[in-house]
Design an enzyme around this catalytic site. Structure first.
Site, PDB file in Angstrom:
ATOM      1  N   ASN A  12     -22.850  39.193  28.236  1.00  0.00           N
ATOM      2  CA  ASN A  12     -23.861  38.453  27.488  1.00  0.00           C
ATOM      3  C   ASN A  12     -24.464  37.335  28.321  1.00  0.00           C
ATOM      4  OD1 ASN A  12     -23.343  39.832  25.015  1.00  0.00           O
ATOM      5  ND2 ASN A  12     -21.665  38.428  24.553  1.00  0.00           N
ATOM      6  N   ALA A  13     -25.689  36.979  28.005  1.00  0.00           N
ATOM      7  CA  ALA A  13     -26.237  35.714  28.489  1.00  0.00           C
ATOM      8  C   ALA A  13     -25.830  34.636  27.489  1.00  0.00           C
ATOM      9  CB  ALA A  13     -27.753  35.796  28.596  1.00  0.00           C
ATOM     10  N   LYS A  41     -17.357  38.472  26.804  1.00  0.00           N
ATOM     11  CA  LYS A  41     -15.907  38.556  26.994  1.00  0.00           C
ATOM     12  C   LYS A  41     -15.501  39.504  28.117  1.00  0.00           C
ATOM     13  CE  LYS A  41     -14.115  36.989  22.585  1.00  0.00           C
ATOM     14  NZ  LYS A  41     -13.405  35.885  23.269  1.00  0.00           N
ATOM     15  N   ASN A 182      -5.105  34.678  19.807  1.00  0.00           N
ATOM     16  CA  ASN A 182      -4.863  33.242  19.715  1.00  0.00           C
ATOM     17  C   ASN A 182      -4.027  32.979  18.463  1.00  0.00           C
ATOM     18  OD1 ASN A 182      -6.612  32.954  17.439  1.00  0.00           O
ATOM     19  ND2 ASN A 182      -8.367  32.585  18.775  1.00  0.00           N
ATOM     20  N   GLY A 209      -4.199  27.344  23.167  1.00  0.00           N
ATOM     21  CA  GLY A 209      -5.131  26.321  23.592  1.00  0.00           C
ATOM     22  C   GLY A 209      -4.498  25.382  24.606  1.00  0.00           C
ATOM     23  N   GLY A 212      -0.823  25.918  25.892  1.00  0.00           N
ATOM     24  CA  GLY A 212      -0.393  27.016  26.743  1.00  0.00           C
ATOM     25  C   GLY A 212      -0.380  28.338  26.013  1.00  0.00           C
ATOM     26  N   ASP A 234     -15.592  21.717  28.564  1.00  0.00           N
ATOM     27  CA  ASP A 234     -16.144  22.842  27.804  1.00  0.00           C
ATOM     28  C   ASP A 234     -15.078  23.930  27.723  1.00  0.00           C
ATOM     29  OD1 ASP A 234     -17.639  24.851  26.641  1.00  0.00           O
ATOM     30  OD2 ASP A 234     -19.130  24.983  28.231  1.00  0.00           O
ATOM     31  N   GLY A 239     -10.290  31.488  26.887  1.00  0.00           N
ATOM     32  CA  GLY A 239      -9.451  32.625  26.527  1.00  0.00           C
ATOM     33  C   GLY A 239      -9.707  33.826  27.411  1.00  0.00           C
ATOM     34  N   ASP A 240     -10.957  34.030  27.800  1.00  0.00           N
ATOM     35  CA  ASP A 240     -11.293  35.130  28.707  1.00  0.00           C
ATOM     36  C   ASP A 240     -10.730  34.877  30.102  1.00  0.00           C
ATOM     37  OD1 ASP A 240     -12.774  36.081  26.542  1.00  0.00           O
ATOM     38  OD2 ASP A 240     -14.619  35.130  27.257  1.00  0.00           O
TER      39      ASP A 240
END
Length: 287
Positions: A12-13, A41, A182, A209, A212, A234, A239-240
């Site tokens: 994605n952009a 992702k 998550n 998060g 860890g 940011d 996650g990716d």
């Protein structure tokens, strides 16, 4: 196929705007200038893996537009093989992202070309030489299910980042080597972390998060702490970054706990810079 890691997923952009706070329903808030960055992702995972030294190819789709060119350039300059990224007649996928001062984000995704990633693209793959297939769910679910089954039958380890959460066939869950969720997704799926294995995967990782991650195996649960960083800029794509680094280390032969410790470092470092792919560290920066 000479890559040891195959990633199947979205490209994605990312259209990112900083806001003082998220708008309530029916409310308009002013934000900063829009920044266009490469994301998605699948592409994020592939770039994160390549940055830390993995031999990786992305299976995906972009449009024949400027956003598609942006994504191909980011992938290729990061070392990702794009021979399996097809050009669709649909526009490149776009993620609309708002980022608040604490670094947290809210995201709306318009799939576009990602919806054209099909089971036939999987059938065209040769899994020879591949050690790991990693998938995420911003492409059609039937394609992910088909890919996991094909990789499992070929003796390739399978990793699924179950984001966004979707209902998977029981057989697909049993074919998973590693399920990544998550803590919020984990709570939707099972009453506790250990119970994630009752769904079928050989192992699971719950990302936490800034705390860890937790590695869940039949032998028990091992919590892997994140490294401390001076400032969170940011969290987009963290996650990716974890999924990509984890997959890279698994493809190199690390055990799951070793791979998770490394991935937690990569994810922590990624939040210290703006954007997803531009924030991912190299192996030298991870140390």
């Amino acid at each position: 196929m000479t890559q040891t890691l195959l990633v199947l997923g979205s490209a994605n952009a990312d259209l990112v705007v900083e806001v003082g706070r998220r708008p309530a329903g029916g409310e308009t808030v002013l934000g900063g200038d829009t920044v266009v960055l490469p994301g998605g992702k699948g592409a994020n995972t592939a770039v994160a893996a390549a940055r830390v030294g993995a031999s990786v190819a992305l299976v995906g789709a972009v449009g024949g537009d400027g956003y598609g060119s942006l994504l191909r350039e980011s992938l290729e300059t990061s070392g990702v093989d794009t021979a399996l990224v097809k050009t669709s007649s649909r526009p490149t996928g776009i993620a609309y992202i708002t980022v608040t001062p604490d670094g947290e984000n809210s995201i709306v995704v318009s799939p576009g070309a990602n919806a054209d990633v099909s089971p036939s693209d999987v059938d065209a793959l040769s899994f020879g030489g591949a050690a790991v297939l990693t998938c995420s769910l911003e492409v059609p679910l039937e394609t992910v299910v088909h890919a996991i089954g094909a990789a499992s039958r070929a003796g390739v380890a399978t990793v699924l980042n179950l984001s966004p959460v979707a209902e998977l066939p029981a057989e697909t869950l049993r074919q998973l080597t590693v399920l990544i969720v998550n803590e919020h997704e984990a709570a939707q799926l099972a009453p506790d972390w250990r119970s994630l294995l009752d769904l079928g995967p050989s192992s699971a990782i719950v990302t936490l998060g800034s705390r860890g991650a937790a590695v869940v195996q039949e032998s028990g649960v091992v919590e892997v702490p994140a490294i401390e960083v001076d400032e969170v800029v940011d969290t987009t794509g963290a996650g990716d970054a974890f999924a990509g680094a984890l997959s890279a280390r698994l493809a190199e032969g690390d055990d799951l706990v070793q791979a998770a410790r490394y991935a937690a470092k990569v994810a922590a470092l990624s939040v210290t810079k703006a954007g997803a792919q531009p924030s991912y560290p190299t192996s030298a920066e991870v140390g």
